[in-house]
Design a protein around this motif. Structure first.
Motif, short mmCIF file in Angstrom:
data_model
loop_
_atom_site.label_atom_id
_atom_site.label_comp_id
_atom_site.label_asym_id
_atom_site.label_seq_id
_atom_site.Cartn_x
_atom_site.Cartn_y
_atom_site.Cartn_z
N TYR B 248 0.84 -1.20 0.00
CA TYR B 248 0.00 0.00 0.00
C TYR B 248 0.87 1.24 0.00
CZ TYR B 248 -3.25 -3.56 1.56
OH TYR B 248 -3.98 -4.71 1.63
N PHE B 249 0.37 2.22 -0.70
CA PHE B 249 1.05 3.51 -0.70
C PHE B 249 0.19 4.52 0.01
CE2 PHE B 249 1.56 7.75 -2.49
CZ PHE B 249 2.93 7.95 -2.36
N PHE B 250 0.81 5.24 0.92
CA PHE B 250 0.08 6.26 1.68
C PHE B 250 0.78 7.61 1.48
CE2 PHE B 250 -0.30 8.34 6.02
CZ PHE B 250 -1.56 8.87 5.78
N GLY B 251 0.04 8.54 0.90
CA GLY B 251 0.64 9.85 0.65
C GLY B 251 -0.42 10.93 0.56
N ASP B 252 -0.01 12.10 0.08
CA ASP B 252 -0.92 13.23 -0.02
C ASP B 252 -1.99 12.96 -1.07
OD1 ASP B 252 0.64 14.47 1.80
OD2 ASP B 252 1.69 15.77 0.36
N LEU B 253 -3.10 13.65 -0.91
CA LEU B 253 -4.11 13.64 -1.96
C LEU B 253 -3.89 14.89 -2.80
CD1 LEU B 253 -6.75 12.64 -3.29
CD2 LEU B 253 -8.00 13.95 -1.58
N VAL B 289 -4.19 9.58 0.89
CA VAL B 289 -5.51 10.01 1.34
C VAL B 289 -6.49 9.98 0.15
CG1 VAL B 289 -6.76 11.96 2.36
CG2 VAL B 289 -4.36 11.54 2.98
N LEU B 290 -7.66 9.38 0.36
CA LEU B 290 -8.68 9.33 -0.68
C LEU B 290 -9.65 10.50 -0.49
CD1 LEU B 290 -9.54 5.51 -0.63
CD2 LEU B 290 -8.03 6.71 -2.22
N PRO B 291 -10.29 10.95 -1.57
CA PRO B 291 -11.26 12.04 -1.44
C PRO B 291 -12.31 11.75 -0.37
CG PRO B 291 -10.85 11.59 -3.74
CD PRO B 291 -10.11 10.54 -2.98
N GLU B 292 -12.78 10.51 -0.32
CA GLU B 292 -13.85 10.20 0.65
C GLU B 292 -13.34 10.29 2.09
OE1 GLU B 292 -13.38 6.92 -1.74
OE2 GLU B 292 -13.73 5.45 -0.14
N ASP B 293 -12.02 10.09 2.29
CA ASP B 293 -11.46 10.17 3.65
C ASP B 293 -11.69 11.55 4.27
OD1 ASP B 293 -10.58 7.60 3.31
OD2 ASP B 293 -8.52 8.19 2.74
N ILE B 294 -11.69 12.55 3.42
CA ILE B 294 -11.83 13.92 3.94
C ILE B 294 -13.10 14.05 4.75
CG2 ILE B 294 -12.02 16.37 3.31
CD1 ILE B 294 -10.38 15.79 0.83
N LYS B 295 -14.20 13.56 4.14
CA LYS B 295 -15.49 13.63 4.84
C LYS B 295 -15.53 12.67 6.01
CE LYS B 295 -19.39 15.20 2.17
NZ LYS B 295 -19.64 14.79 0.80
N LYS B 296 -15.10 11.45 5.67
CA LYS B 296 -15.20 10.37 6.65
C LYS B 296 -14.46 10.71 7.93
CE LYS B 296 -14.58 5.37 6.61
NZ LYS B 296 -13.91 4.33 5.79
N TYR B 297 -13.28 11.27 7.83
CA TYR B 297 -12.49 11.56 9.02
C TYR B 297 -12.44 13.05 9.33
CZ TYR B 297 -10.95 6.79 8.03
OH TYR B 297 -10.92 5.45 7.77
N ASP B 298 -13.23 13.78 8.56
CA ASP B 298 -13.25 15.24 8.72
C ASP B 298 -11.84 15.82 8.71
OD1 ASP B 298 -14.31 17.72 8.99
OD2 ASP B 298 -14.45 17.64 11.19
N LEU B 299 -11.14 15.52 7.62
CA LEU B 299 -9.74 15.96 7.51
C LEU B 299 -9.65 17.41 7.05
CD1 LEU B 299 -8.31 12.81 5.67
CD2 LEU B 299 -8.26 13.29 8.14
N PRO B 300 -8.72 18.15 7.60
CA PRO B 300 -8.53 19.52 7.10
C PRO B 300 -7.89 19.49 5.70
CG PRO B 300 -6.90 19.01 8.81
CD PRO B 300 -7.75 17.78 8.66
N LYS B 345 -11.74 18.85 -10.46
CA LYS B 345 -13.05 19.47 -10.29
C LYS B 345 -13.09 20.31 -9.01
CE LYS B 345 -17.91 18.28 -10.06
NZ LYS B 345 -18.32 17.49 -8.87
N ASN B 346 -12.61 19.73 -7.92
CA ASN B 346 -12.76 20.40 -6.63
C ASN B 346 -11.62 21.34 -6.29
OD1 ASN B 346 -15.29 19.10 -5.43
ND2 ASN B 346 -14.09 17.37 -6.22
N LYS B 347 -10.50 21.11 -6.98
CA LYS B 347 -9.33 21.95 -6.75
C LYS B 347 -9.00 22.06 -5.26
CE LYS B 347 -9.24 24.42 -11.02
NZ LYS B 347 -10.56 24.21 -11.67
N ARG B 348 -9.02 20.89 -4.61
CA ARG B 348 -8.64 20.87 -3.19
C ARG B 348 -7.58 19.81 -3.00
NH1 ARG B 348 -11.52 24.36 -0.56
NH2 ARG B 348 -10.72 23.68 1.46
N ARG B 349 -6.84 19.96 -1.95
CA ARG B 349 -5.84 18.93 -1.66
C ARG B 349 -5.80 18.66 -0.16
NH1 ARG B 349 -0.06 21.19 -1.30
NH2 ARG B 349 0.25 18.96 -1.32
N CYS B 350 -5.31 17.48 0.15
CA CYS B 350 -5.28 17.08 1.55
C CYS B 350 -4.01 16.28 1.79
CB CYS B 350 -6.52 16.23 1.85
SG CYS B 350 -6.61 15.73 3.56
#
Ligand code: ATP
Ligand code: MG
Lengths: 583, 380
Positions: B248-253, B289-300, B345-350
């Motif tokens: 598994y690779f874990f890095g920035d979104l 980090v996956l896009p859904e993680d942001i909501k799921k874990y309320d990530l900044p 589309k969202n132009k956001r990063r985490c």
């Protein structure tokens, strides 16, 4: 009819000129030396041309010591020619009297016009060294040459002959004049002696010139043309080029001649038909039948105004003389090592109702000037170099007005172009309008400037071919050198890796040279195409602007690109790029 | 991995041909594999980008003669290295070349202004011979890939044939640094290893280790340290091949991580088409980090600064990738291209470190989330 006679006439003005020598070229010590030489050389050239002699002139300039004036050197100027020579009685007039000229008002394209030049030089010598001109002269009729000293009697405008003696001279005819003057010798620069001597050389292909200036070695420049230019016969003045005063003065030569005859023979482009038209404009027949000498000022004016209203044919252009493209082309190579050049001789034309002929020669010099400096502009009026006051001159204005960038020369805004070029512009006309008495600037009338522009543009078009060729050639040469730089490294490396022997190395290098030859060949083709292309473009431009492109081709057009570039003469039949499939 | 290519033989052949062409007055042509995206093929069964059949032909002429001469020159240096068994980095090859030129004035025209110029020649030789830089005895700096594990044992065969055994569990908190020579390594597990986790940030990998991640779990943990070096890529491939464990690779979104880091790790890159086979691990999964993680874990998360040159370039590259990159275009990687689309589309990063914000009082929270995501197959 009283054709202007070749007799030497004089009028009294010595006092005026001796007080105003600065007006006739003696405004500084450097100009004094130049003017003295120039007046003498111009006279020699004129005299030779008149007598149909191929001129051979020698000029020596020596510094004898300090001059009498502050900052001046004591200079000896000697100019010697092989012209027709002067009779002893004429010597005294020529060198000692002002306005004694055989050329006065003759409507010819001679260098001298007024009869001031050489007498002013005598005056200067007298004023600064208390000795006039030392003259040796011999005509073919004289058994022996005479040597004498001429001085100007300033009060009476008369020449004084002194110490006349016979002299053994080893030539059939000629004049030698010697002046001791206060002067300074300036060799370089626009107003320098060399500029004058180069200029004279350039526009007189039939001249052989020898000169020795100060401590420099003798310079010998051989003629490259063996015919004396035929000075066309003068034409009668055109009434539309005259002012009323001139018109009346002109009548004095005709005395009791009938007005109609005077008008018909004394002027060009007045015919019976024109006289008829004149009558229709209210000039009575009776007036035209009167003797010229009986007319009043008012009557002259009436006739003059009448003629001005008529449509006359433009004056004939037969009276102008051309140096010729061939002459210019050969001559320009005499003034230094030339890279390439272009010449342009326009056909005679009429500007401001006067016949003029404009010629241009542009040469890129090998060892004169630099890319950053302005080009050297040489101006000529009736084949006399003009060296001062260039700013207001028609020729300078015309050069500045051309967009030289279009022809490959750098040119700052509103200025002369830059580069190691000599640009010679010559105007020949029996009636050159100078801006001032010292004859250094030609009046910049719109018509003349436009005619000059056309000549310059055409010369520029011819030149640009060479410039483009040169740039391309330099490019080609650079490329070739580039490959040649790496070729042995490449081949040697490949030989070491594949353990190839000396024989293969040689063969590979040979093959590489062949490839290079092809590349050059290809580039050459490209070059010719580029030139053809730009020529077509120029022609198109000409149709739009009305400026015709150069008609003739210079003979030296064939620059040996081919020979220079094809290392082996092998031609590439087809340049098919091989494309192979990946494995 | 056996020596795949006989560089000496290929070099002689190449020079032979060059000389033959010259002797015949024919322009020699050097042919190299085109290493660019438009010559990249992707087959999900193969799993990495492979070269198509486009070739770059360098024909001898004014503009190529310098490159050709340099190529032969550098090749000669490399052949000398191979013969003597010497290894060098690209930078060292640069200096060796400069030294050679300094002592032989006739070579002056070849001189290199900077290392980029000599690197380019080395790459060109690789592309021409379709070989690895390592085949030329030219090694890159080993950067990244610091590895921690309680179970992994590495056996290394050294150039002189000696063997060394490294038991990673004996290294304490010090990492094992893989060399860029996967062929000389053998892997063993003292106990079954559950998975391998590659963390983009070497710092975060280290934090996980100090908080006991490798003590509590039977894992291999390694830090990628940004864009994976050849060492990291070859090492990951080796883990995949020899241990057959999930990776598994874990890095920035963000677009950069997804394309430049993750895609390179998983399928190689267009620039290294020739070496992707041994330098990519197609089995790696994107854990987040996956896009859904942001909501799921309320990530900044935060907005991509579009006026920031690097970030806007990454976005543009993402757009290009969706259009031209065969990897992202493949159906099998739809999950990944969807993330790219989401980013555009969202132009956001985490960032990966945002997991530390979920429960600031619990240092083990990031570990918990990671394990949770793996357990729930919450990865792409
Ligand atoms: N070297 C010479 N050989 C023969 N005749 C000469 C020579 N120099 C001068 N002359 C004659 O003397 C005349 C007067 O010369 P001068 O230089 O004073 O006037 P110019 O040449 O007619 O006019 P300008 O004042 O414009 O020079 C000339 O017209 C010419 O006929
Ligand atoms: Mg004169």
């Amino acid at each position: 009819m009283a054709k202007a006679s070749a007799a030497i006439t004089s009028s009294s003005s010595a006092e005026y000129f001796s007080k105003n020598l600065q007006q006739v070229g003696f405004s500084s010590y450097t100009k004094a030396a130049l003017t003295t030489i120039k007046e003498a050389v111009d006279n020699s050239l004129d005299a030779c041309e008149d007598a149909d002699i191929l001129p051979e002139i020698s000029v020596t300039v020596q510094r004898l010591g300090e001059g009498s004036g502050k900052g001046a050197d004591h200079i000896r100027v000697c100019v010697e020619d092989n012209g027709p020579g002067l009779l002893p009685e004429d010597v005294v007039k020529v060198f000692g009297e002002y306005l004694a000229s055989s050329k006065f008002g003759r409507g010819r394209c001679s260098r001298g016009q007024q009869g001031i030049g050489i007498s002013a030089a005598t005056t200067w010598a007298q004023l600064t060294h208390a000795r006039g001109a030392l003259v040796i002269t011999k005509t073919t009729k004289m058994r022996q040459a005479i040597k004498c000293q001429v001085e100007v009697d300033i009060k009476n405008n008369r020449g004084i002959l002194k110490e006349k003696e016979s002299y053994d001279w080893d030539r059939p005819s000629g004049v030698s004049c010697d002046f001791l003057i206060d002067a300074r010798i300036q060799m370089q620069g626009e107003g320098g002696l060399l500029a004058y001597l180069n200029g004279v050389t350039l526009v007189n292909p039939h001249l052989t010139l020898h000169y020795k200036i100060l401590d420099e070695d003798w310079v010998h420049i051989e003629r490259i043309e063996n015919t004396v230019p035929k000075i066309p016969e003068p034409t009668e003045p055109h009434p539309h080029t005259m002012k009323l005063g001139e018109f009346i003065a002109h009548s004095h030569l005709f005395g009791k001649t009938r007005v109609s005859a005077w008008l018909k023979t004394g002027f060009s482009r007045i015919s019976d038909g024109i006289l008829k038209e004149l009558k229709e404009h209210g000039v009575k027949s009776s007036l035209l039948e009167r003797a010229v000498s009986s007319l009043s000022q008012e009557e002259f004016k009436f006739i003059f105004m009448g003629i001005q209203k008529l449509k006359l044919m433009a004056p004939s252009t037969k009276s102008v003389l051309s140096i010729g493209e061939a002459g210019l082309a050969k001559s320009i190579q005499r003034i230094g090592a030339v890279d390439f050049f272009a010449v342009m001789s326009r056909k005679p034309t009429i500007c401001d109702f006067k016949p003029v002929l404009v010629e241009v020669a542009i040469a890129r010099m090998k060892d004169k000037g630099s890319e950053e400096e302005s080009i050297a502009l040489l101006r000529f009026a009736n084949r006399v170099p003009l060296q001062f006051d260039k700013a207001g001159c028609a020729m300078t204005k015309a050069v500045v007005s051309v967009n030289w960038k279009a022809y490959g020369l750098a040119q700052p805004k509103n200025s002369l172009p830059l580069g190691p070029y000599i640009m010679a512009v010559s105007v020949v006309s029996p009636f050159i309008k100078f801006k001032n008495a010292s004859k250094e600037t030609v009046d910049a009338s719109d018509e003349l400037v436009e005619e000059l522009r056309r000549a310059l543009i055409q010369a520029g078009q011819r030149l640009s071919k060479h410039i483009r060729r040169e740039v391309k050639e330099a490019d080609l040469e650079k490329k070739r050198q580039h490959i040649e730089l790496f070729a042995p490294i490449l081949v040697d490396g490949a030989c070491r890796i594949s353990k190839a022997g000396k024989g293969r190395r040689e063969k590979a290098l040979e093959g590489l040279a062949k490839i290079l030859g092809r590349e050059a060949h290809l580039a050459e083709k490209e070059l010719t195409e580029a030139i053809e292309h730009s020529e077509a473009a120029l022609e198109k431009l000409a149709q739009v602007t009305g400026v015709l492109p150069a008609v003739q081709e210079e003979p030296e057009e064939q620059v040996e690109v081919g020979e220079q570039m094809s290392l082996d003469g092998i031609e590439e039949k087809k340049s098919k790029k091989e494309k192979r499939k990946g494995k | 991995m056996p020596a795949r290519i006989n560089v000496e033989k290929l070099s002689v052949e190449m020079c032979e041909k060059l000389l033959r062409d010259l002797e015949r007055g024919k322009r020699p042509v050097l042919e190299a594999t085109k290493c660019s995206l438009d010559n990249s093929l992707y087959n999900p069964k193969v799993g990495y980008l492979t070269p198509g059949d486009k070739k770059v032909q360098t024909e001898l002429n004014v503009s190529s003669v310098k490159k050709m001469s340099r190529t032969i020159f550098v090749l000669e240096l490399i052949l000398r290295n191979i013969e003597s068994g010497a290894n060098n980095t690209k930078r060292e090859v640069y200096y060796i070349a400069k030294g050679e030129i300094k002592h032989n004035p006739t070579l002056k025209p070849l001189d290199f202004e900077d290392q980029n110029e000599s690197d380019e020649i080395i790459d060109f030789i690789c592309e021409m011979m379709e070989c690895y830089r390592e085949d030329l005895n030219c090694f890159a700096n080993d950067r990244g890939g610091q590895t921690y594990s309680g179970q992994l044992i590495v056996e290394e065969t050294m150039p002189d044939g000696d063997k060394a055994v490294i038991d990673l569990s004996k290294l304490g908190t010090a990492p094992f640094q893989p060399k860029n020579r996967p062929q000389s390594l053998k892997l063993k597990a003292r106990k079954k290893i559950d998975f391998c986790l590659i963390v983009e940030s070497e710092g975060t990998a280290n934090t996980l280790v100090s908080s006991g991640f490798t003590k509590r779990n039977n894992v291999i943990l390694l830090g990628a340290q940004g864009v994976p070096s050849n060492a990291v890529r070859g090492w990951t491939k080796l883990i995949q091949e020899e241990l057959a464990i999930p990776i598994y690779f874990f890095g920035d979104l963000d677009a950069y991580t997804l394309q430049n880091i993750f895609r390179t790790l998983k399928a190689g890159s267009a620039a290294s088409l020739i070496r992707n086979q041994d330098f990519s691990a197609p089995d790696v999964k994107f854990l987040g980090v996956l896009p859904e993680d942001i909501k799921k874990y309320d990530l900044p998360d935060y907005a991509v600064k579009e006026n920031d040159a690097t970030e806007s370039r990454a976005l543009k590259k993402a757009r290009d990738a969706l259009e031209n990159d065969p990897f992202f275009q493949d159906k099998k990687n739809k999950g990944l291209s969807d993330i790219l689309k989401w980013l555009l589309k969202n132009k956001r990063r985490c960032e990966q470190q945002s997991f530390f914000s979920v429960n600031p009082r619990d240092p083990l929270m990031p570990e918990k989330i990671i394990l949770d995501k793996i357990k729930n197959k919450n990865f792409v």
